[in-house]
Write a protein that holds these residues in place. Structure first.
Motif, PDB file in Angstrom:
ATOM      1  N   PRO A 134       3.075 -35.680   7.476  1.00 62.05           N
ATOM      2  CA  PRO A 134       3.030 -37.080   7.003  1.00 62.05           C
ATOM      3  C   PRO A 134       3.437 -38.075   8.084  1.00 62.05           C
ATOM      4  CG  PRO A 134       4.080 -35.687   5.373  1.00 62.05           C
ATOM      5  CD  PRO A 134       3.906 -34.841   6.592  1.00 62.05           C
ATOM      6  N   PHE A 135       4.422 -37.695   8.897  1.00 58.75           N
ATOM      7  CA  PHE A 135       4.891 -38.582   9.953  1.00 58.75           C
ATOM      8  C   PHE A 135       3.911 -38.597  11.125  1.00 58.75           C
ATOM      9  CE2 PHE A 135       8.687 -37.018   7.736  1.00 58.75           C
ATOM     10  CZ  PHE A 135       9.284 -38.217   7.379  1.00 58.75           C
ATOM     11  N   THR A 136       3.422 -37.436  11.526  1.00 55.23           N
ATOM     12  CA  THR A 136       2.511 -37.382  12.677  1.00 55.23           C
ATOM     13  C   THR A 136       1.180 -38.058  12.369  1.00 55.23           C
ATOM     14  OG1 THR A 136       1.817 -35.159  11.992  1.00 55.23           O
ATOM     15  CG2 THR A 136       3.565 -35.308  13.628  1.00 55.23           C
ATOM     16  N   LEU A 137       0.656 -37.852  11.172  1.00 56.22           N
ATOM     17  CA  LEU A 137      -0.598 -38.512  10.809  1.00 56.22           C
ATOM     18  C   LEU A 137      -0.420 -40.022  10.715  1.00 56.22           C
ATOM     19  CD1 LEU A 137      -2.111 -36.067   8.135  1.00 56.22           C
ATOM     20  CD2 LEU A 137      -2.784 -36.367  10.534  1.00 56.22           C
ATOM     21  N   SER A 138       0.719 -40.459  10.196  1.00 50.60           N
ATOM     22  CA  SER A 138       0.998 -41.898  10.126  1.00 50.60           C
ATOM     23  C   SER A 138       1.070 -42.502  11.517  1.00 50.60           C
ATOM     24  CB  SER A 138       2.305 -42.150   9.375  1.00 50.60           C
ATOM     25  OG  SER A 138       2.212 -41.727   8.028  1.00 50.60           O
ATOM     26  N   VAL A 139       1.678 -41.787  12.451  1.00 49.01           N
ATOM     27  CA  VAL A 139       1.788 -42.271  13.822  1.00 49.01           C
ATOM     28  C   VAL A 139       0.410 -42.338  14.485  1.00 49.01           C
ATOM     29  CG1 VAL A 139       2.513 -41.539  16.135  1.00 49.01           C
ATOM     30  CG2 VAL A 139       4.182 -41.695  14.298  1.00 49.01           C
TER      31      VAL A 139
ATOM     32  N   PHE B 292       1.684 -32.492  21.846  1.00 47.26           N
ATOM     33  CA  PHE B 292       1.623 -33.141  20.537  1.00 47.26           C
ATOM     34  C   PHE B 292       0.390 -32.778  19.709  1.00 47.26           C
ATOM     35  CE2 PHE B 292       0.476 -36.928  17.941  1.00 47.26           C
ATOM     36  CZ  PHE B 292       1.460 -36.755  16.966  1.00 47.26           C
ATOM     37  N   PRO B 293      -0.818 -32.701  20.265  1.00 47.76           N
ATOM     38  CA  PRO B 293      -1.962 -32.325  19.416  1.00 47.76           C
ATOM     39  C   PRO B 293      -1.755 -30.990  18.703  1.00 47.76           C
ATOM     40  CG  PRO B 293      -2.733 -33.175  21.514  1.00 47.76           C
ATOM     41  CD  PRO B 293      -1.255 -33.037  21.638  1.00 47.76           C
ATOM     42  N   PHE B 294      -1.178 -30.014  19.406  1.00 46.06           N
ATOM     43  CA  PHE B 294      -0.893 -28.724  18.782  1.00 46.06           C
ATOM     44  C   PHE B 294       0.213 -28.863  17.736  1.00 46.06           C
ATOM     45  CE2 PHE B 294      -2.342 -28.000  23.140  1.00 46.06           C
ATOM     46  CZ  PHE B 294      -3.438 -27.175  22.920  1.00 46.06           C
ATOM     47  N   ALA B 295       1.223 -29.678  18.058  1.00 43.83           N
ATOM     48  CA  ALA B 295       2.337 -29.866  17.130  1.00 43.83           C
ATOM     49  C   ALA B 295       1.890 -30.586  15.860  1.00 43.83           C
ATOM     50  CB  ALA B 295       3.457 -30.656  17.817  1.00 43.83           C
ATOM     51  N   ALA B 296       1.020 -31.594  16.017  1.00 45.08           N
ATOM     52  CA  ALA B 296       0.554 -32.345  14.848  1.00 45.08           C
ATOM     53  C   ALA B 296      -0.186 -31.439  13.874  1.00 45.08           C
ATOM     54  CB  ALA B 296      -0.352 -33.489  15.299  1.00 45.08           C
TER      55      ALA B 296
END
Length: 529
Positions: free
Chosen positions: A315-320, A303-307
């Motif tokens: 927008p979705f990953t930062l919100s999460v 996930f860190p690489f994907a974000a």
């Protein structure tokens, strides 16, 4: 002059979801996994007991005064809207099953109601997957559904009637709509996005108010980036919230026998009274070091690489990420509080992995093969861990298992008193025997059947010593796994064994001698009076 936005009807969104009538094999996988979890672990614990008892009572009781929640109300009230919807949808299949079988319990209705809730969850996943395929391609869709399926917690809880589970169904539908809006021209995208936020507002107002912590940063992004009009969005949000409160207030006030908005009382309990910490306190990092690694498995390190790399979902990953950080400030933590982060993390990770597989095709064979082997081994490890978690979880409901065994070894029936702890570990009204001869009571400390005036025949308990001194004898026991703590390694030459904690549910039966003595005592007192 700004034109008025026309919000599409539900029929249009549902039609789009089922525009392709056939389901691909990868879309069937999460449904099958969810059903395996349900069959292996049909019983529920205290967190899910309100939803289970509510669905049972709506299906079978005709008098609200006999509903379980009026006697055992829990710490805070919960809404009936979710259980009411599932029970209504289950009524016909439950009725038909009852006509063709002679089962003395109502366990079939347990499976049917939970299956329908789980199916709704899986349809939400499929919807997100189809929108993912339109945005990122078929490989990303397959990766998303398979990543979700080889994990344990999301599909395990998919059929469990928590408020969080109902809210997650709404979140998946809204997530799919917001993804759909990214593929459309602005003229139609706005209406689809508004529909998504409308579903989020309803889910947060009715099922779980904590969903608002994730909604707010998302909404802020869509407003600042001018993907949504400010005035129309505020209007729809306020109207939807008020309508949702009104609907919940009317329905739930009928069932609870007083005027209330359940999720409002939950907010008051957690925010104003600040009493959630009474149920346990965890450190700030708990979600990041314990809950998420165990739930996401191979998606977590990706996930860190994907974000960073998947800019379309930023927008979705930062919100999460913001949602998780804010929720980590609260002292009381549970995995179910952050359910809504799981599909977003999985989707971002799936898109990243699908692009990684395509990208390494341009590199040398050694790097290409190493990448594919690493992904395959990580998926296998996740599947093995999920299988272990399922095996462990299947032993976590000793109360439900003990009641089932009691019905088998004592078919003639009797009076059963269920202590508090066993009733929190798998016992619901669905498992009771309704063919006659059985009565049940959960009154704490009960010793004498209030109807017959005789000693209770059986006690379902975690502490048999309380009853053996009164003439009862154990006739069965069910041992369950509770937890295992891995101690810190002090000597690297010796790997320490984990400390395993178990608990056992016992059924104790009154001896004939003790029963006769009690009857002589009662008769003697009656004659003496």
């Amino acid at each position: 002059m700004t034109s008025k936005v026309t919000v599409p009807t539900w029929r249009r969104e549902i039609t789009e979801l089922f525009s392709r009538t056939s389901f691909s094999w990868v879309e069937v996988v999460p449904v099958m996994v969810m059903m395996v979890y349900l069959i292996k672990c049909p019983y529920t614990k205290v967190e899910e007991s309100f939803g289970m008892q509510a669905m049972h009572d709506i299906l079978y009781e005709r008098n609200i005064s006999r509903f379980d929640h009026l006697t055992y109300s829990g710490v805070v009230p919960r809404t009936f809207l979710g259980p009411l919807g599932i029970a209504a949808a289950s009524a016909i299949p439950v009725g038909l099953w009852s006509l063709i079988t002679t089962n003395c319990t109502r366990i079939h209705a347990l499976y049917i109601t939970r299956s329908l809730l789980g199916l709704l969850h899986c349809l939400g996943l499929i919807w997100v997957g189809r929108e993912t395929q339109r945005l990122f391609g078929k490989t990303a869709n397959m990766a998303f559904l398979l990543l979700t399926s080889i994990q344990f917690h999301q599909l395990y809880y998919a059929s469990r009637p928590l408020g969080n589970s109902f809210a997650l169904v709404g979140f998946l539908a809204a997530f799919a709509m917001l993804l759909s809006g990214e593929q459309r021209p602005q003229s139609t995208a706005v209406s689809v996005r508004l529909r998504g936020f409308k579903v989020l507002a309803f889910s947060a107002t009715v099922f779980r108010a904590d969903l608002a912590v994730l909604i707010l940063p998302l909404l802020l992004y869509f407003l600042v980036s001018r993907r949504l009009p400010l005035v129309e969005t505020c209007k729809i949000g306020i109207v939807t919230g008020l309508k949702s409160i009104l609907l919940s207030g009317i329905i739930d006030s009928i069932f609870w026998g007083r005027i209330l908005w359940p999720e409002g009382e939950v907010l008051y309990f957690n925010v104003v009274l600040n009493k959630s910490h009474e149920w346990g306190v965890m450190p700030f990092h708990w979600y990041f070091t314990r809950a998420l690694p165990k739930s996401l498995l191979m998606s977590y390190p990706v996930f860190p690489f994907a974000a960073y790399a998947v800019k379309e979902l930023r927008p979705f990953t930062l919100s999460v990420i913001g949602y998780l950080l804010l929720y980590s400030l609260l002292p009381h933590k549970e995995l179910r509080f952050i359910f809504y982060a799981l599909p977003v993390v999985n989707l971002a990770s799936a898109v990243f992995l699908s692009r990684l597989v395509v990208g390494v095709e341009k590199l040398g064979s050694a790097i290409r093969n190493l990448t594919k082997i690493s992904i395959a081994l990580s998926a296998l490890a996740s599947l093995i861990i999920s299988s272990v978690l399922l095996s462990v979880s299947s032993t976590n409901y000793p109360g439900g298992e003990a009641l089932l065994k009691l019905h088998e070894i004592r078919p003639k029936g009797g009076t059963v008193h269920i202590d508090v702890l066993p009733s929190m570990a798998g016992v619901t009204r669905f498992q009771k025997n309704y063919c006659g001869g059985w009565t049940y009571d959960k009154t704490p400390g009960l010793k004498i059947d209030p109807v017959s005036g005789k000693l209770v025949d059986f006690h379902l308990t975690f502490d048999p010593d309380n009853y053996t001194s009164q003439g009862y004898r154990p006739i069965l026991n069910i041992t369950s796994f509770v937890s295992a703590d891995m101690p810190r390694i002090k000597n690297l030459d010796l790997w320490p064994l984990p400390a395993v904690y178990n608990t056992t549910a016992f059924v104790v039966e009154i001896s004939s001698t003790a029963s006769s003595q009690f009857q002589r005592y009662v008769t003697g007192n009656e004659l003496g009076s």
